[in-house]
Write an enzyme that holds these catalytic residues in place. Structure first.
Site, PDB file in Angstrom:
ATOM      1  N   HIS A 306       1.038  -1.194  -0.090  1.00 16.97           N
ATOM      2  CA  HIS A 306      -0.067   0.094  -0.222  1.00 16.97           C
ATOM      3  C   HIS A 306       0.762   1.339   0.110  1.00 16.97           C
ATOM      4  CE1 HIS A 306      -2.951   2.851   0.968  1.00 16.97           C
ATOM      5  NE2 HIS A 306      -3.987   2.099   0.516  1.00 16.97           N
ATOM      6  N   ASP A 363      -7.722  -5.727   0.264  1.00 18.85           N
ATOM      7  CA  ASP A 363      -8.533  -6.359  -0.893  1.00 18.85           C
ATOM      8  C   ASP A 363      -7.872  -8.213  -0.842  1.00 18.85           C
ATOM      9  OD1 ASP A 363      -9.830  -4.405  -2.287  1.00 18.85           O
ATOM     10  OD2 ASP A 363      -8.096  -3.632  -3.107  1.00 18.85           O
TER      11      ASP A 363
HETATM   12  N1  CMC Z   1       4.228  -7.549  -4.788  1.00 20.96           N
HETATM   13  C1  CMC Z   1       5.646  -7.645  -4.955  1.00 20.96           C
HETATM   14  N2  CMC Z   1       6.262  -6.317  -4.773  1.00 20.96           N
HETATM   15  C2  CMC Z   1       5.649  -5.244  -4.616  1.00 20.96           C
HETATM   16  C3  CMC Z   1       4.462  -5.181  -4.260  1.00 20.96           C
HETATM   17  C4  CMC Z   1       3.546  -6.490  -4.493  1.00 20.96           C
HETATM   18  N3  CMC Z   1       2.294  -6.270  -4.392  1.00 20.96           N
HETATM   19  N4  CMC Z   1       3.979  -3.798  -4.193  1.00 20.96           N
HETATM   20  C5  CMC Z   1       5.152  -3.129  -3.823  1.00 20.96           C
HETATM   21  N5  CMC Z   1       6.327  -3.850  -4.253  1.00 20.96           N
HETATM   22  C6  CMC Z   1       7.511  -3.591  -4.303  1.00 20.96           C
HETATM   23  C7  CMC Z   1       7.941  -2.709  -5.634  1.00 20.96           C
HETATM   24  O1  CMC Z   1       8.318  -3.638  -6.636  1.00 20.96           O
HETATM   25  C8  CMC Z   1       8.883  -1.875  -5.097  1.00 20.96           C
HETATM   26  O2  CMC Z   1      10.151  -2.446  -4.976  1.00 20.96           O
HETATM   27  P1  CMC Z   1      11.658  -1.824  -5.200  1.00 20.96           P
HETATM   28  O3  CMC Z   1      11.791  -0.779  -4.154  1.00 20.96           O
HETATM   29  O4  CMC Z   1      12.534  -2.907  -5.148  1.00 20.96           O
HETATM   30  O5  CMC Z   1      11.417  -1.215  -6.431  1.00 20.96           O
HETATM   31  C9  CMC Z   1       8.431  -1.523  -3.700  1.00 20.96           C
HETATM   32  O6  CMC Z   1       7.825  -2.583  -3.391  1.00 20.96           O
HETATM   33  C10 CMC Z   1       7.607  -0.370  -3.560  1.00 20.96           C
HETATM   34  O7  CMC Z   1       6.520  -0.450  -4.583  1.00 20.96           O
HETATM   35  P2  CMC Z   1       5.936   0.755  -5.069  1.00 20.96           P
HETATM   36  O8  CMC Z   1       5.321   0.420  -6.408  1.00 20.96           O
HETATM   37  O9  CMC Z   1       6.860   2.024  -5.453  1.00 20.96           O
HETATM   38  O10 CMC Z   1       4.975   1.421  -4.058  1.00 20.96           O
HETATM   39  P3  CMC Z   1       3.648   2.218  -4.256  1.00 20.96           P
HETATM   40  O11 CMC Z   1       3.562   2.896  -3.011  1.00 20.96           O
HETATM   41  O12 CMC Z   1       3.894   3.085  -5.544  1.00 20.96           O
HETATM   42  O13 CMC Z   1       2.433   1.041  -4.860  1.00 20.96           O
HETATM   43  C11 CMC Z   1       0.548  -0.344  -4.587  1.00 20.96           C
HETATM   44  C12 CMC Z   1       1.467   0.614  -3.992  1.00 20.96           C
HETATM   45  C13 CMC Z   1      -0.669  -0.546  -3.910  1.00 20.96           C
HETATM   46  C14 CMC Z   1       0.268   0.285  -5.892  1.00 20.96           C
HETATM   47  C15 CMC Z   1       1.576  -1.447  -4.923  1.00 20.96           C
HETATM   48  O14 CMC Z   1       1.939  -2.063  -3.721  1.00 20.96           O
HETATM   49  C16 CMC Z   1       0.917  -2.573  -5.603  1.00 20.96           C
HETATM   50  O15 CMC Z   1       0.702  -2.661  -6.735  1.00 20.96           O
HETATM   51  N6  CMC Z   1       0.161  -3.519  -4.628  1.00 20.96           N
HETATM   52  C17 CMC Z   1      -0.723  -4.445  -5.591  1.00 20.96           C
HETATM   53  C18 CMC Z   1      -2.004  -4.111  -6.020  1.00 20.96           C
HETATM   54  C19 CMC Z   1      -2.937  -3.967  -4.621  1.00 20.96           C
HETATM   55  O16 CMC Z   1      -3.112  -4.564  -3.966  1.00 20.96           O
HETATM   56  N7  CMC Z   1      -3.705  -2.560  -4.750  1.00 20.96           N
HETATM   57  C20 CMC Z   1      -4.649  -2.528  -3.763  1.00 20.96           C
HETATM   58  C21 CMC Z   1      -4.243  -1.406  -2.715  1.00 20.96           C
HETATM   59  S1  CMC Z   1      -5.259  -1.173  -1.272  1.00 20.96           S
HETATM   60  C22 CMC Z   1      -6.875  -0.757  -1.997  1.00 20.96           C
HETATM   61  C23 CMC Z   1      -6.890   0.470  -2.732  1.00 20.96           C
HETATM   62  O17 CMC Z   1      -6.394   1.558  -2.430  1.00 20.96           O
HETATM   63  O18 CMC Z   1      -7.739   0.665  -3.626  1.00 20.96           O
END
Ligand code: CMC
Length: 427
Positions: A306, A363
């Site tokens: 998140h 989720d």
């Molecule tokens: N699986 C594997 N690696 C992950 C994941 C994941 N689900 N989420 C983040 N990472 C890693 C990412 O690769 C990065 O690694 P590195 O620093 O080595 O490059 C690090 O963690 C930080 O990730 P980010 O993409 O920069 O983080 P963000 O804050 O931009 O993204 C997020 C947040 C929710 C989009 C992301 O965690 C994600 O894609 N999660 C899966 C989708 C999901 O479950 N979304 C629902 C969110 S809760 C409900 C809502 O808000 O609607």
């Protein structure tokens, strides 16, 4: 405002003093508004360090895993409240008295039907349309039917539109489902609770009485509470941005639904269930965890991570409990729940996930509950949208009540500098 200041020193030794603003909770905020007049913009793609507005509705402490609506902790609301009371709290700022609550519920139930002509709009969609596509379209189309609540400068119009949206969302969401399976639409029943009425419209048919199971009704109510609002997420920010131009509320909520649809946001519940089905057995988990960690593979563990929570999402804790309750009630043993629990266990003990503070989010378990209730995964994000509508409206109303400026970000331009145009076309 605080006495604190931040001084920004520029290359030419000029400096700018910026005020620091303090909220009641959370980080201080540097007021950078003076920068524009000095010919400087801030650069923050994805808004990782930007407070886009001031708000009194919801507070999140992502490090501590705290979520408060109008100051009330989410676990207390999920345990001791109901969805419509939470709606009242989000919209009005205070918990209602019994009389205020009764009046609120009466108004909500009086608006549950939709204009009959809208049913014909549904028939214009392909039968196999994704229900989110239909939801976007039909919600935006409400503006074509309710002209008497479109003037956003009139407080009464804003109030009526807010009630209409809150009341009609379950009706439209259930119609999306009925249309997709070729069953007749079921009219709302105002003697049922908000969640009970939704389940009834989803599962009743003209030929058979449908009795709402109180455990499933409570579970649905909880799902709605847990999704009701979440501060300035992508869809809420979209609603605020759309609303900042003075656009009508139905168009703004349709914009929110569109933004919610993405798999990184509300679409994650559908994506999580698909992922669990793909994993299918506990033995396959290590392979999927390996892929999630592989930078050359775009696969991510859906329902994990998140932007704000760097701790267990407090909504996921309640969701996990509800998941067990529902499966017990239905006497079901779901292999996917077993996969989910084992996946959670493995990921929470893996250095990759520990270092990046990746925990299950709201989720992760909601899809298993909805599936157990007999709801297809294509409807999951629709239900999220239905629940979040109140949050979107609360933010949209707050923005209007407090006065707003049109949202107009600037950019760091990295395209061509000016050049001569010479057409290559034969004219
Ligand atoms: N699986 C594997 N690696 C992950 C994941 C994941 N689900 N989420 C983040 N990472 C890693 C990412 O690769 C990065 O690694 P590195 O620093 O080595 O490059 C690090 O963690 C930080 O990730 P980010 O993409 O920069 O983080 P963000 O804050 O931009 O993204 C997020 C947040 C929710 C989009 C992301 O965690 C994600 O894609 N999660 C899966 C989708 C999901 O479950 N979304 C629902 C969110 S809760 C409900 C809502 O808000 O609607």
């Amino acid at each position: 405002m605080t006495d604190k200041k931040v001084t920004l020193t520029l290359q030419d030794d000029n400096s700018i003093e910026l005020d620091v603003m303090q909220g009641t909770l959370g980080q201080d905020v540097v007021d950078v508004r003076a920068l524009g007049s000095k010919g400087l913009f801030t650069f923050d793609p994805g808004f990782t360090s930007t407070a886009s507005c001031e708000s009194k509705i919801t507070f999140i402490d992502g490090d501590e895993g705290i979520l408060l609506h109008r100051g009330f902790p989410i676990d207390q609301l999920a345990t001791h409240s109901n969805y419509l009371e939470v709606c009242y709290i989000l919209l009005n700022g205070e918990a209602p008295t019994q009389a205020q609550f009764d009046e609120f519920c009466t108004t909500v139930t009086r608006h549950t039907m939709i204009h009959e002509q809208i049913t014909r709009l549904f028939h214009g969609f392909r039968r196999d349309s994704h229900p989110m596509a239909v939801m976007c379209g039909v919600t935006g189309a409400l503006a074509a039917f309710y002209h008497d609540s479109l003037d956003v400068n009139i407080e009464r119009h804003r109030e009526i539109a807010a009630f209409r949206l809150l009341s009609k969302m379950p009706t439209m969401a259930a119609m999306c489902y009925k249309y997709s399976i070729g069953q007749p639409f079921v009219y709302p029943r105002n003697d049922l609770s908000y969640a009970g009425n939704f389940l009834h419209m989803m599962f009743a048919t003209p030929c058979e009485e449908y009795k709402v199971n109180p455990v499933l009704e409570r579970a649905m109510d909880r799902i709605l509470i847990l999704h009701a609002d979440h501060e300035q997420n992508a869809s809420t920010s979209t609603v605020r941005t759309a609303g900042s131009s003075g656009a009508n509320p139905f168009a703004c909520i349709a914009a929110g639904i569109a933004s919610l649809w993405g798999p990184a946001h509300g679409g994650a519940n559908e994506a999580t269930l698909r992922m669990l089905e793909e994993i299918s057995t506990v033995e396959h988990i290590p392979e999927f965890v390996r892929r999630a960690k592989d930078k050359n593979d775009s696969f991510r563990l859906m329902g994990f991570g998140h932007r704000v929570y760097k701790n267990y999402d407090p909504r996921a804790t309640v969701m996990r409990e509800t998941c067990h309750e529902v499966l017990n009630e239905l006497g079901m043993k779901d292999d996917l729940l077993e996969v989910a629990m084992e996946l959670e266990h493995i990921a929470l003990n893996d250095p990759y996930f520990i270092e990046r503070k990746l925990y299950p989010n709201v989720d992760f378990y909601s899809g298993i509950i909805l599936k157990a209730m007999g709801i297809p995964s294509s409807m999951f994000t629709v239900i999220f949208a239905m629940a979040r509508t109140v949050g979107w409206i609360a933010h949209w109303k707050e923005m209007h009540d407090e006065g707003m400026k049109i949202a107009r970000p600037r950019q760091l331009y990295t395209g061509y500098t000016e050049r001569e145009f010479n057409s290559a076309l034969n004219k």
